[in-house]
Each structure stands twice: as structure tokens, then as C-alpha cells.
Write an enzyme that holds these catalytic residues in place. Structure first.
Site, short mmCIF file in Angstrom:
data_model
loop_
_atom_site.label_atom_id
_atom_site.label_comp_id
_atom_site.label_asym_id
_atom_site.label_seq_id
_atom_site.Cartn_x
_atom_site.Cartn_y
_atom_site.Cartn_z
N SER A 74 20.55 27.68 6.40
CA SER A 74 21.02 29.04 6.67
C SER A 74 20.31 29.63 7.89
O SER A 74 20.62 29.27 9.00
CB SER A 74 20.92 29.96 5.46
N HIS A 79 12.79 40.54 13.60
CA HIS A 79 13.14 41.61 14.54
C HIS A 79 11.91 42.52 14.64
O HIS A 79 11.32 42.87 13.61
CB HIS A 79 14.34 42.41 14.04
N CYS A 94 20.11 27.94 1.62
CA CYS A 94 21.03 27.39 0.62
C CYS A 94 20.53 25.98 0.33
O CYS A 94 20.27 25.21 1.24
CB CYS A 94 22.45 27.33 1.16
#
Length: 126
Positions: A74, A79, A94
Site C-alpha cells: 500500500s 507530511h 495490505c
């Protein structure tokens, strides 16, 4: 004798995310260092790195860096908002073998926040 059938969940989704407060401003602006942290986090969490992209944004309270790693399982994202000494971290995987909490903890250890939050969501197909 009765046969035992084990039913596997078709999609195992594990999502760890959080906010980091009180992180060194210079580190939050260091795009190359943040990229290295994300790459190592993917490695130690048994994820298969596909690609890493990063962007540096300049200008006041919008200044910061975003690093996003696409992994076979995934993604990992950081940020940053250096002016606020703040970052968000998102690790979603996943599969049964990757460990997003290990990746999250590694990122936290490298960014050394004064405090942080961590959240977990099971995003498996049920």
C-alpha cells in the site's frame, strides 16, 4: 473424521497513523533525510518498495515536505509543517506479513517528537 477448513480474509488491511508534535524544524525541511527514513521504515516493516516521491513546498505556514512511498502492500506518507514543528505519518498495509506499527515506530524514533499520537484502524475486508 471431520475436515477443518480455514477461511482466510481476502484483504487484510492494517492502518497506523498519527501526529508528531515538537519535531526539529530543520529535520522537517530536510527532504533527502525524510526520504531515507521512509525507505528504511518500509524495509524494516517487511514491505516491498515500488517507488518514492517527494515534494518540497516553500512559503510561510504552507512550507513543508511531503514524502510518499508506494509499496506493494500500500503506502507510507509523511507530511511536514516546519513552522509548527509538526508532521503527520500514515502507514497503510495490505497483507499478513508487513507490520505498519514497526514502520510508524521507526519514523517516530527518527523524528524524535516531543509528543505524538498513534491510531490504528483495521481496514480488512470482512
Amino acid at each position: 473424521m471431520q475436515a477443518t477448513t480455514q477461511i482466510k480474509t481476502p484483504v487484510v488491511g492494517k492502518h497506523v497513523y498519527g501526529e508528531l508534535y515538537g519535531v526539529d524544524e530543520a529535520l522537517l525541511k530536510d527532504e533527502e533525510r525524510l526520504r531515507k527514513i521512509v525507505i528504511e521504515a518500509a524495509h524494516i516493516a517487511k514491505m516491498h518498495l515500488v517507488e518514492v516521491n517527494s515534494w518540497r513546498f516553500k512559503g510561510g505556514d504552507k512550507e513543508g515536505v511531503s514524502v510518499i512511498a508506494l509499496v506493494l502492500e500500500s503506502h507510507i506518507a509523511i507530511h511536514t509543517w516546519p513552522v509548527y514543528n509538526f508532521a503527520t505519518v500514515d502507514v497503510y498495509t495490505c497483507g499478513e506479513h508487513s507490520d505498519p506499527m514497526t514502520a510508524f515506530r521507526y519514523i517516530v524514533s527518527q523524528l524524535s517528537p516531543k509528543r505524538f499520537t498513534v491510531n490504528y484502524a483495521d481496514r480488512s475486508f470482512k
